[in-house]
Scaffold this motif. Structure first.
Motif, PDB file in Angstrom:
ATOM      1  N   VAL A   1      -0.456  -2.274  -6.677  1.00 21.93           N
ATOM      2  CA  VAL A   1      -1.641  -2.752  -6.539  1.00 21.93           C
ATOM      3  C   VAL A   1      -1.535  -4.270  -6.669  1.00 21.93           C
ATOM      4  CG1 VAL A   1      -4.067  -3.054  -7.545  1.00 21.93           C
ATOM      5  CG2 VAL A   1      -2.969  -0.989  -7.206  1.00 21.93           C
TER       6      VAL A   1
ATOM      7  N   GLN B   1      -6.986   2.095   4.108  1.00 21.36           N
ATOM      8  CA  GLN B   1      -8.155   3.231   4.107  1.00 21.36           C
ATOM      9  C   GLN B   1      -7.573   4.657   3.993  1.00 21.36           C
ATOM     10  OE1 GLN B   1     -12.009   1.252   5.864  1.00 21.36           O
ATOM     11  NE2 GLN B   1     -10.884   2.353   7.488  1.00 21.36           N
TER      12      GLN B   1
ATOM     13  N   LEU C   1      -5.380   3.539  -2.421  1.00 16.97           N
ATOM     14  CA  LEU C   1      -5.607   2.251  -2.829  1.00 16.97           C
ATOM     15  C   LEU C   1      -7.039   2.026  -2.142  1.00 16.97           C
ATOM     16  CD1 LEU C   1      -2.913  -0.030  -2.926  1.00 16.97           C
ATOM     17  CD2 LEU C   1      -3.448   1.588  -4.811  1.00 16.97           C
TER      18      LEU C   1
ATOM     19  N   GLU D   1      -2.664  -6.826  -3.881  1.00 16.81           N
ATOM     20  CA  GLU D   1      -3.640  -8.173  -4.331  1.00 16.81           C
ATOM     21  C   GLU D   1      -3.377  -9.431  -3.653  1.00 16.81           C
ATOM     22  OE1 GLU D   1      -6.599  -8.200  -5.265  1.00 16.81           O
ATOM     23  OE2 GLU D   1      -7.163  -6.191  -6.346  1.00 16.81           O
TER      24      GLU D   1
ATOM     25  N   VAL E   1       0.811  -1.159   0.041  1.00 17.35           N
ATOM     26  CA  VAL E   1       0.117  -0.110   0.081  1.00 17.35           C
ATOM     27  C   VAL E   1       0.639   1.266   0.157  1.00 17.35           C
ATOM     28  CG1 VAL E   1      -1.599   1.525   1.269  1.00 17.35           C
ATOM     29  CG2 VAL E   1      -1.776  -1.152   0.933  1.00 17.35           C
TER      30      VAL E   1
ATOM     31  N   GLU F   1     -10.100   3.250  -2.431  1.00 18.46           N
ATOM     32  CA  GLU F   1     -11.594   2.839  -3.177  1.00 18.46           C
ATOM     33  C   GLU F   1     -11.485   1.498  -3.823  1.00 18.46           C
ATOM     34  OE1 GLU F   1     -13.773   5.106  -6.994  1.00 18.46           O
ATOM     35  OE2 GLU F   1     -11.961   6.146  -6.139  1.00 18.46           O
ATOM     36  N   HIS F   2     -10.000   1.317  -4.238  1.00 16.99           N
ATOM     37  CA  HIS F   2     -10.022  -0.268  -4.910  1.00 16.99           C
ATOM     38  C   HIS F   2     -10.232  -1.436  -3.867  1.00 16.99           C
ATOM     39  CE1 HIS F   2      -8.288  -3.039  -7.557  1.00 16.99           C
ATOM     40  NE2 HIS F   2      -7.729  -3.930  -6.666  1.00 16.99           N
ATOM     41  N   PHE F   3     -10.028  -1.362  -2.629  1.00 19.31           N
ATOM     42  CA  PHE F   3     -10.316  -2.381  -1.721  1.00 19.31           C
ATOM     43  C   PHE F   3     -11.443  -2.163  -0.681  1.00 19.31           C
ATOM     44  CE2 PHE F   3      -5.822  -3.110  -2.777  1.00 19.31           C
ATOM     45  CZ  PHE F   3      -5.865  -4.442  -2.658  1.00 19.31           C
ATOM     46  N   GLN F   4     -11.944  -1.019  -0.695  1.00 21.40           N
ATOM     47  CA  GLN F   4     -13.242  -0.671   0.097  1.00 21.40           C
ATOM     48  C   GLN F   4     -14.183  -1.835   0.099  1.00 21.40           C
ATOM     49  OE1 GLN F   4     -12.651   1.794   2.555  1.00 21.40           O
ATOM     50  NE2 GLN F   4     -14.106   0.712   3.591  1.00 21.40           N
TER      51      GLN F   4
ATOM     52  N   TRP G   1      -3.508  -9.449   0.053  1.00 14.04           N
ATOM     53  CA  TRP G   1      -4.675  -9.665   0.445  1.00 14.04           C
ATOM     54  C   TRP G   1      -5.444 -11.067   0.579  1.00 14.04           C
ATOM     55  CZ3 TRP G   1      -8.337  -5.966   2.472  1.00 14.04           C
ATOM     56  CH2 TRP G   1      -9.562  -6.562   2.550  1.00 14.04           C
TER      57      TRP G   1
ATOM     58  N   ARG H   1     -14.221  -4.730  -0.517  1.00 17.98           N
ATOM     59  CA  ARG H   1     -13.787  -5.938   0.168  1.00 17.98           C
ATOM     60  C   ARG H   1     -13.675  -5.773   1.761  1.00 17.98           C
ATOM     61  NH1 ARG H   1      -8.922  -7.832  -3.553  1.00 17.98           N
ATOM     62  NH2 ARG H   1      -9.307  -5.928  -4.771  1.00 17.98           N
TER      63      ARG H   1
END
Length: 337
Positions: free
Chosen positions: A83, A142, A146, A87, A78, A148-151, A90, A153
């Motif tokens: 990205v 948060q 990044l 990923e 992050v 917005e990309h993960f929110q 994650w 999830r």
């Protein structure tokens, strides 16, 4: 030596920050030289199944706490804005929650250095070891570009995190009895309750964190050193510094910053100019006092010493602490076989 010279140059030209309550941890971490921070966080790289550390090495699952380095791997990604790596990080979270049980805790199997199956108290302990780093990673995520990309999830995961927090809260009364003489673990438990409490906007969990910090602050000696089995330890004092500082960044606790400054003053007396962290007089690490998960001698955790120095240097605008963090890390690399 080439790595150390490059690191010193990076520190010399990296602008430092007067940390304020409005500054995010994400912004702080971006001030750490990128090559140092990425190496400090890369050890938690998941395999194709999302397994980390001992799980990855041995190709079997033991407990949720051993997945926590995957959260640091995610934080590193992050901060780098990477990205694909984020990923991959994650997947360690997905692998852990794939093993969440009906009671909200996680599957725990008997470890090779134990003669009995995991008890309830041990399941609570390994769960808060994981949740403290999970809450940490998701809060940093948060704060970052990044988010917005993960929110979606993160939002989908929150009910499952709440169930996991309910599990450790059901064992709250066992925590001090189980880990009360290891102050670093009191801070780890406080960090789990506090950071997940911030993530979930849950005042009860945040209150639990405050209560555990109060207990931990009573476990210091006359010089402000955080005690481990009633004595001083240059590795675990640094763990207390790191855990408590991250908690403080998201959930300020009265008196905690002053306590961390005092404990850091002693910590720095246990580090030579070349970055070697001294073990003499330690109660738990470096002298054969305890064994680690695989049966070897528990050594000083130089990674967490380095991170504790980084956080202190950034929060208190102290370039010398940042430079010392680099030397500690470089020294450990030079001593590696």
């Amino acid at each position: 030596m080439r790595f150390l010279r490059r690191l010193c140059l990076l520190f010399a030209f990296s602008p430092l920050l007067h940390a304020a309550a409005t500054e995010s941890e994400y912004d702080l971490l971006r001030r750490i030289p990128a090559d140092l921070f990425q190496q400090l966080t890369s050890g938690g790289e998941p395999d194709a199944d999302g397994l980390v550390g001992a799980h990855r090495k041995e190709r079997r699952w033991y407990e949720s706490g051993k997945q926590r380095a995957g959260c640091w791997y995610l934080i590193g990604a992050v901060v780098a804005g990477d990205v694909p790596r984020a990923e991959k990080g994650w997947t360690s979270i997905e692998a852990t929650f794939a093993r969440q049980l009906d009671d909200g805790g996680f599957l725990s199997n008997q470890k090779p250095n134990r003669s009995h199956p995991p008890t309830f108290e041990e399941r609570v302990e390994t769960a808060f070891f994981y949740l403290q780093e999970l809450g940490h990673a998701l809060l940093v995520l948060q704060q970052s570009p990044l988010a917005e990309h993960f929110q979606p999830r993160i939002d989908a995961l929150k009910p499952r995190i709440a169930r996991a927090c309910g599990f450790i809260d059901s064992g709250y009364d066992t925590i001090v009895g189980k880990v009360g003489r290891t102050t670093n673990r009191l801070f780890i438990a406080a960090k789990a309750f506090g950071l997940c409490g911030v993530l979930l906007d849950d005042p009860h969990l945040q209150s639990r964190a405050h209560d555990l910090v109060k207990i931990a602050l009573r476990q210091r000696d006359r010089d402000g050193v955080f005690l481990e089995y009633d004595g001083r330890d240059s590795s675990y004092n640094a763990v207390s510094l790191l855990m408590a500082r991250v908690l403080w960044l998201h959930l300020p606790v009265p008196e905690l910053d002053d306590a961390l400054v005092r404990a850091m003053a002693w910590q720095r007396t246990r580090i030579r100019d070349d970055g070697t962290v001294l073990a003499q007089g330690n109660t738990r690490t470096g002298l054969g006092q305890e064994k680690n998960f695989s049966g070897g001698i528990k050594q000083i955790n130089v990674r967490e010493v380095s991170l504790a120095l980084c956080y202190h240097g950034l929060v208190h605008d102290d370039p010398s602490a940042l430079q010392l963090a680099g030397r500690v890390f470089a020294s450990s690399k030079n001593k590696s076989p």
